[in-house]
Motif scaffolding. Structure first.
Motif, mmCIF file in Angstrom:
data_model
loop_
_atom_site.group_PDB
_atom_site.id
_atom_site.type_symbol
_atom_site.label_atom_id
_atom_site.label_comp_id
_atom_site.label_asym_id
_atom_site.label_seq_id
_atom_site.Cartn_x
_atom_site.Cartn_y
_atom_site.Cartn_z
ATOM 1 N N VAL A 92 0.853 -1.195 0.000
ATOM 2 C CA VAL A 92 0.000 0.000 0.000
ATOM 3 C C VAL A 92 0.888 1.244 0.000
ATOM 4 C CG1 VAL A 92 -1.931 -1.155 1.140
ATOM 5 C CG2 VAL A 92 -0.262 0.062 2.530
ATOM 6 N N ASN A 104 -2.582 7.306 0.343
ATOM 7 C CA ASN A 104 -2.925 6.121 1.144
ATOM 8 C C ASN A 104 -4.388 6.223 1.616
ATOM 9 O OD1 ASN A 104 -3.238 4.912 4.025
ATOM 10 N ND2 ASN A 104 -1.488 3.838 3.149
ATOM 11 N N LEU A 105 -5.095 5.110 1.551
ATOM 12 C CA LEU A 105 -6.545 5.129 1.828
ATOM 13 C C LEU A 105 -6.876 5.605 3.249
ATOM 14 C CD1 LEU A 105 -9.396 4.476 0.760
ATOM 15 C CD2 LEU A 105 -9.017 2.088 1.458
ATOM 16 N N ASN A 155 -1.265 -3.964 10.537
ATOM 17 C CA ASN A 155 -2.503 -4.511 9.964
ATOM 18 C C ASN A 155 -2.537 -6.035 10.007
ATOM 19 O OD1 ASN A 155 -4.929 -4.722 8.621
ATOM 20 N ND2 ASN A 155 -4.046 -4.426 6.579
ATOM 21 N N LEU A 196 -5.465 -8.282 2.600
ATOM 22 C CA LEU A 196 -6.064 -7.417 1.575
ATOM 23 C C LEU A 196 -6.742 -8.251 0.477
ATOM 24 C CD1 LEU A 196 -4.275 -5.354 3.058
ATOM 25 C CD2 LEU A 196 -3.561 -4.463 0.831
ATOM 26 N N GLU A 197 -7.819 -7.707 -0.045
ATOM 27 C CA GLU A 197 -8.512 -8.275 -1.218
ATOM 28 C C GLU A 197 -8.914 -9.732 -1.019
ATOM 29 O OE1 GLU A 197 -6.053 -7.422 -4.632
ATOM 30 O OE2 GLU A 197 -6.613 -5.300 -4.602
ATOM 31 N N ARG A 198 -9.381 -10.050 0.207
ATOM 32 C CA ARG A 198 -9.847 -11.415 0.485
ATOM 33 C C ARG A 198 -11.322 -11.425 0.866
ATOM 34 N NH1 ARG A 198 -4.691 -11.540 0.678
ATOM 35 N NH2 ARG A 198 -3.596 -13.538 0.672
ATOM 36 N N GLY A 199 -11.967 -10.259 0.915
ATOM 37 C CA GLY A 199 -13.373 -10.229 1.340
ATOM 38 C C GLY A 199 -13.532 -10.139 2.843
ATOM 39 N N GLY A 231 -12.858 -7.141 4.479
ATOM 40 C CA GLY A 231 -13.062 -5.744 4.850
ATOM 41 C C GLY A 231 -11.809 -4.931 5.114
ATOM 42 N N SER A 232 -10.708 -5.224 4.394
ATOM 43 C CA SER A 232 -9.493 -4.412 4.654
ATOM 44 C C SER A 232 -9.709 -2.963 4.258
ATOM 45 C CB SER A 232 -8.278 -4.998 3.917
ATOM 46 O OG SER A 232 -8.320 -4.744 2.523
ATOM 47 N N SER A 233 -10.400 -2.731 3.142
ATOM 48 C CA SER A 233 -10.586 -1.328 2.705
ATOM 49 C C SER A 233 -11.556 -0.614 3.641
ATOM 50 C CB SER A 233 -11.072 -1.262 1.255
ATOM 51 O OG SER A 233 -12.274 -1.965 1.100
ATOM 52 N N ALA A 271 -10.023 -8.255 -6.038
ATOM 53 C CA ALA A 271 -10.403 -6.878 -5.696
ATOM 54 C C ALA A 271 -11.924 -6.756 -5.748
ATOM 55 C CB ALA A 271 -9.757 -5.898 -6.660
ATOM 56 N N THR A 272 -12.478 -6.022 -4.800
ATOM 57 C CA THR A 272 -13.942 -5.894 -4.732
ATOM 58 C C THR A 272 -14.511 -5.253 -5.991
ATOM 59 O OG1 THR A 272 -13.834 -5.781 -2.339
ATOM 60 C CG2 THR A 272 -15.837 -4.927 -3.342
#
Ligand SMILES: Nc1ncnc2c1ncn2[C@@H]1O[C@H](COP(=O)(O)OP(=O)(O)O)[C@@H](O)[C@H]1O
Ligand SMILES: N[C@@H](CCOP(=O)(O)O)C(=O)O
Length: 327
Positions: A62, A68-69, A94, A98-101, A103-105, A185-186
């Protein structure tokens, strides 16, 4: 523009935000459960170096700059509130892959928002934060439990505003996640969704959503066969075939299992009635080459505490740095 207090007083603030599993079967973009697996962000006043440093999941991946988000979300709150962003650096640790569903974002967004609220000492309630987080993320079902903890159901009022309800899930509910190495990615997983559904499927989905939500609140046992999704899983599992196989194995065992968020993680929720042992689930994980993580629901939600704040801050939510509004 008002100047934020944080940098001026030199107080560091730490935010903790849980992971989530969204949809929970037939609750697409509506239901979510917070999970005890954390994103921790410490905002440190001033200093040189990158805006954001990340350890753990997402480290070396990231961005470290103002794009950065977590930082973007913090800045967004400042813009909404008409205050200058605080002069802080963010130190991230963290545990949410990431990108596993999982809720990281949403955790990153909520971390930025609760930090902004604490650092800038602005009066923003949880309702407003959920609205803002939803605008950034695009849907409410993972940001709402990330902020509030517990089991959350979201709907849109006729006037367009969000209706958000939060309860503790049924006591003893135990989520088990089957996390593949592969990522999704979602945004890409939303691109494959059908634009419309036949009426019979919509009716079935609504019936199942009611059945599942009441079950997860403890009203009755969830019948696994009446808990599957008709809206997003069929299309998504065509591109996530390995997850489809895990879900089939779990459902064959009589478990309420679903694609977690946009996938590719599968989650099953044990309520103590299925008589299944973790060893059995681990065997399913090994057979499908996915990591099995036995988790607990998170009931606290996100909070941000200043160094030297009261000992109860973030626990009893009595601290001025984590104001709560009834929803
Ligand atoms: N801790 C973080 N810091 C910065 N960006 C993050 C962080 N966690 C997630 N993101 C951003 O969010 C993206 C993942 O979001 P998404 O595709 O919705 O998957 P997930 O299901 O994990 O939320 C990452 O690729 C990254 O751009
Ligand atoms: N309802 C959303 C949930 C996405 O959650 P995430 O944790 O995968 O970002 C969807 O299914 O797209």
């Amino acid at each position: 523009m008002q100047t934020s207090t944080a940098g001026a007083t030199g107080v560091a603030v730490t935010a903790r935000v849980p992971a989530t599993t969204a949809n929970l079967g037939p609750g697409f973009d509506a239901f979510g459960l917070a999970l005890a697996c954390e994103l921790v962000v410490r905002a440190v006043p001033g200093g040189d170096g990158p805006r954001v440093t990340t350890r753990g999941e997402g480290a070396g991946e990231v961005t470290e700059g103002d794009d950065n988000l977590v930082w973007r979300s913090l800045e967004r709150l400042c813009v909404e509130q008409g205050v200058e962003p605080p002069p802080v650096r963010l130190e991230v640790v963290n545990a949410i892959p990431l990108e596993r569903g999982l809720g990281s974002s949403s955790a990153a967004i909520v971390a930025g928002l609760v930090l902004g609220r604490a650092l800038c000492d602005v009066r923003v309630g949880d309702r407003q934060l959920v609205e803002l987080a939803t605008e950034i993320e695009g849907h409410p079902d993972n940001v709402a439990p990330a902020l509030l903890g517990g089991l959350v159901a979201c709907a849109r009022d006729d006037d367009g505003s969000l209706v958000v309800r939060r309860r503790n899930p049924a006591p003893g509910l135990r989520p088990v996640a089957f996390v593949p190495q592969a990522r999704q990615a979602t945004t890409a997983a939303r691109a494959v969704l059908p634009a419309t559904l036949p009426r019979a499927q919509v009716a079935e989905q609504a019936a199942r959503a009611g059945h599942v939500l009441a079950g997860l609140l403890g009203a009755w046992p969830v019948a696994a066969g009446a808990a599957g999704d008709r809206l997003h899983e069929p299309a998504r599992l065509e591109v996530m075939t390995a997850t489809g196989a895990v879900l089939a194995a779990l459902r064959e065992r009589g478990l309420h299992a679903f694609l977690s968020g946009a996938g590719p993680t599968a989650v099953c929720l044990l309520d103590g009635t299925a008589g299944v042992e973790l060893a059995e689930l681990e065997a399913i994980g090994r057979a499908h080459d996915v990591t099995v993580r036995s988790l607990r629901p998170d009931l606290r939600g996100a909070f941000a505490c200043a160094d030297g704040g009261c000992a109860l801050s973030g626990v009893q939510r009595t601290c001025a740095h984590c104001p709560r509004q009834g929803l």
